[in-house]
Write a protein that holds these residues in place. Structure first.
Motif, PDB file in Angstrom:
ATOM      1  N   ALA A  19       0.835  -1.204   0.000  1.00  0.00           N
ATOM      2  CA  ALA A  19       0.000   0.000   0.000  1.00  0.00           C
ATOM      3  C   ALA A  19       0.870   1.254   0.000  1.00  0.00           C
ATOM      4  O   ALA A  19       0.574   2.229  -0.693  1.00  0.00           O
ATOM      5  N   ALA A  20       1.962   1.207   0.753  1.00  0.00           N
ATOM      6  CA  ALA A  20       2.874   2.356   0.796  1.00  0.00           C
ATOM      7  C   ALA A  20       3.534   2.576  -0.567  1.00  0.00           C
ATOM      8  O   ALA A  20       3.665   3.722  -1.010  1.00  0.00           O
ATOM      9  N   ILE A  21       3.931   1.498  -1.233  1.00  0.00           N
ATOM     10  CA  ILE A  21       4.522   1.620  -2.570  1.00  0.00           C
ATOM     11  C   ILE A  21       3.518   2.267  -3.519  1.00  0.00           C
ATOM     12  O   ILE A  21       3.853   3.162  -4.286  1.00  0.00           O
ATOM     13  N   GLU A  22       2.285   1.821  -3.455  1.00  0.00           N
ATOM     14  CA  GLU A  22       1.233   2.364  -4.330  1.00  0.00           C
ATOM     15  C   GLU A  22       1.036   3.857  -4.076  1.00  0.00           C
ATOM     16  O   GLU A  22       1.037   4.660  -5.008  1.00  0.00           O
ATOM     17  N   GLU A  39      -5.401   3.412   5.214  1.00  0.00           N
ATOM     18  CA  GLU A  39      -6.717   3.078   4.663  1.00  0.00           C
ATOM     19  C   GLU A  39      -6.600   2.014   3.568  1.00  0.00           C
ATOM     20  O   GLU A  39      -7.361   1.053   3.547  1.00  0.00           O
ATOM     21  N   ARG A  40      -5.644   2.179   2.663  1.00  0.00           N
ATOM     22  CA  ARG A  40      -5.449   1.211   1.579  1.00  0.00           C
ATOM     23  C   ARG A  40      -5.106  -0.174   2.143  1.00  0.00           C
ATOM     24  O   ARG A  40      -5.541  -1.193   1.632  1.00  0.00           O
ATOM     25  N   ALA A  56       9.043   8.339   7.271  1.00  0.00           N
ATOM     26  CA  ALA A  56      10.264   8.006   6.523  1.00  0.00           C
ATOM     27  C   ALA A  56      10.650   6.542   6.736  1.00  0.00           C
ATOM     28  O   ALA A  56      11.104   5.880   5.800  1.00  0.00           O
ATOM     29  N   GLY A  57      10.461   6.041   7.951  1.00  0.00           N
ATOM     30  CA  GLY A  57      10.745   4.620   8.214  1.00  0.00           C
ATOM     31  C   GLY A  57       9.858   3.716   7.384  1.00  0.00           C
ATOM     32  O   GLY A  57      10.308   2.688   6.859  1.00  0.00           O
ATOM     33  N   LEU A  58       8.596   4.090   7.261  1.00  0.00           N
ATOM     34  CA  LEU A  58       7.649   3.331   6.439  1.00  0.00           C
ATOM     35  C   LEU A  58       8.053   3.394   4.967  1.00  0.00           C
ATOM     36  O   LEU A  58       8.098   2.376   4.274  1.00  0.00           O
ATOM     37  N   ILE A  59       8.378   4.575   4.488  1.00  0.00           N
ATOM     38  CA  ILE A  59       8.715   4.733   3.070  1.00  0.00           C
ATOM     39  C   ILE A  59      10.029   4.034   2.744  1.00  0.00           C
ATOM     40  O   ILE A  59      10.141   3.381   1.705  1.00  0.00           O
ATOM     41  N   THR A  60      11.019   4.128   3.620  1.00  0.00           N
ATOM     42  CA  THR A  60      12.279   3.425   3.326  1.00  0.00           C
ATOM     43  C   THR A  60      12.068   1.916   3.322  1.00  0.00           C
ATOM     44  O   THR A  60      12.654   1.219   2.488  1.00  0.00           O
ATOM     45  N   ALA A  61      11.224   1.402   4.195  1.00  0.00           N
ATOM     46  CA  ALA A  61      10.912  -0.037   4.174  1.00  0.00           C
ATOM     47  C   ALA A  61      10.191  -0.402   2.872  1.00  0.00           C
ATOM     48  O   ALA A  61      10.450  -1.462   2.284  1.00  0.00           O
ATOM     49  N   ALA A  62       9.300   0.472   2.415  1.00  0.00           N
ATOM     50  CA  ALA A  62       8.588   0.224   1.158  1.00  0.00           C
ATOM     51  C   ALA A  62       9.558   0.249  -0.027  1.00  0.00           C
ATOM     52  O   ALA A  62       9.462  -0.590  -0.933  1.00  0.00           O
ATOM     53  N   ILE A  63      10.493   1.187  -0.019  1.00  0.00           N
ATOM     54  CA  ILE A  63      11.489   1.259  -1.095  1.00  0.00           C
ATOM     55  C   ILE A  63      12.306  -0.029  -1.129  1.00  0.00           C
ATOM     56  O   ILE A  63      12.561  -0.589  -2.202  1.00  0.00           O
ATOM     57  N   ASN A 104       2.944   2.289 -11.177  1.00  0.00           N
ATOM     58  CA  ASN A 104       3.434   2.900  -9.945  1.00  0.00           C
ATOM     59  C   ASN A 104       4.802   2.385  -9.547  1.00  0.00           C
ATOM     60  O   ASN A 104       5.509   3.028  -8.773  1.00  0.00           O
ATOM     61  N   SER A 105       5.185   1.240 -10.083  1.00  0.00           N
ATOM     62  CA  SER A 105       6.515   0.719  -9.804  1.00  0.00           C
ATOM     63  C   SER A 105       7.575   1.698 -10.290  1.00  0.00           C
ATOM     64  O   SER A 105       8.510   2.043  -9.569  1.00  0.00           O
TER      65      SER A 105
END
Length: 179
Positions: A19-22, A39-40, A56-63, A104-105
């Motif tokens: 969901a974070a990647i999207e 929500e997603r 940022a922790g969430l986004i770096t994990a998603a990356i 989105n990738s």
């Protein structure tokens, strides 16, 4: 869609990161909303922060998850290529198909490189780019110049596709056959 309450923690984590990647692919680092991600993923926003600490922790994990998925796709393509296909050709084709399946990738990648000046995103952006580069070199046996050209073509394809200017480039699969 709410996740199954019996879902294992690692499955729920993956769902959140997907969901974070999207959302990150749609909005970028500074505009992405943790509320939209939660929500997603069908979880509460406080749950995101319990798992990842910060946005940022969430986004770096998603990356990192996104990069792992891309690296796995390249690995599978190189290992399962047709006998008359080079590893670079197989990986290029896999990348183009990924861009077609999941626009989105590519946007996730572009946002990551665009946010490289961010003190939390920059190190993971550089690390994941290096990992991809090394994998391509190892999986293909290509020279440094060939890997550089492959990465340059991939970057160009990513930008052209993100801008929806594919008519400028022609058939990307035809370009892949050059490798």
């Amino acid at each position: 869609m709410a996740p199954d309450k019996r879902m294992k923690a690692d499955e729920r984590r993956r769902l959140i990161l997907d969901a974070a990647i999207e959302e990150y692919g749609r909005s970028g680092m500074h505009e992405v909303s943790t509320e939209a991600i939660a929500e997603r993923a069908g979880v509460s926003q406080p749950y995101l922060f319990r798992l990842f600490g910060t946005k940022a922790g969430l986004i770096t994990a998603a990356i990192k998850q996104h990069t792992d998925q891309l690296r796995e796709r390249f690995r599978e393509a190189a290992e399962n290529r047709a006998p008359d296909q080079s590893p670079l050709e197989a990986m290029g084709t896999a990348y183009i198909l990924l861009m077609e399946e999941d626009p989105n990738s590519m946007r996730c990648q572009l946002h990551t490189w665009g946010a490289a000046s961010d003190p939390e995103i920059g190190p993971v952006a550089r690390e994941t780019y290096r990992d991809i580069w090394r994998d391509i070199a190892e999986l293909s046996g290509a020279t440094a110049d060939e890997v550089r050209d492959f990465m340059a073509q991939g970057m160009l394809l990513t930008v052209v596709a993100a801008l929806d200017l594919t008519e400028m480039y022609g058939d990307p699969l035809a370009v892949v056959k050059e490798f």
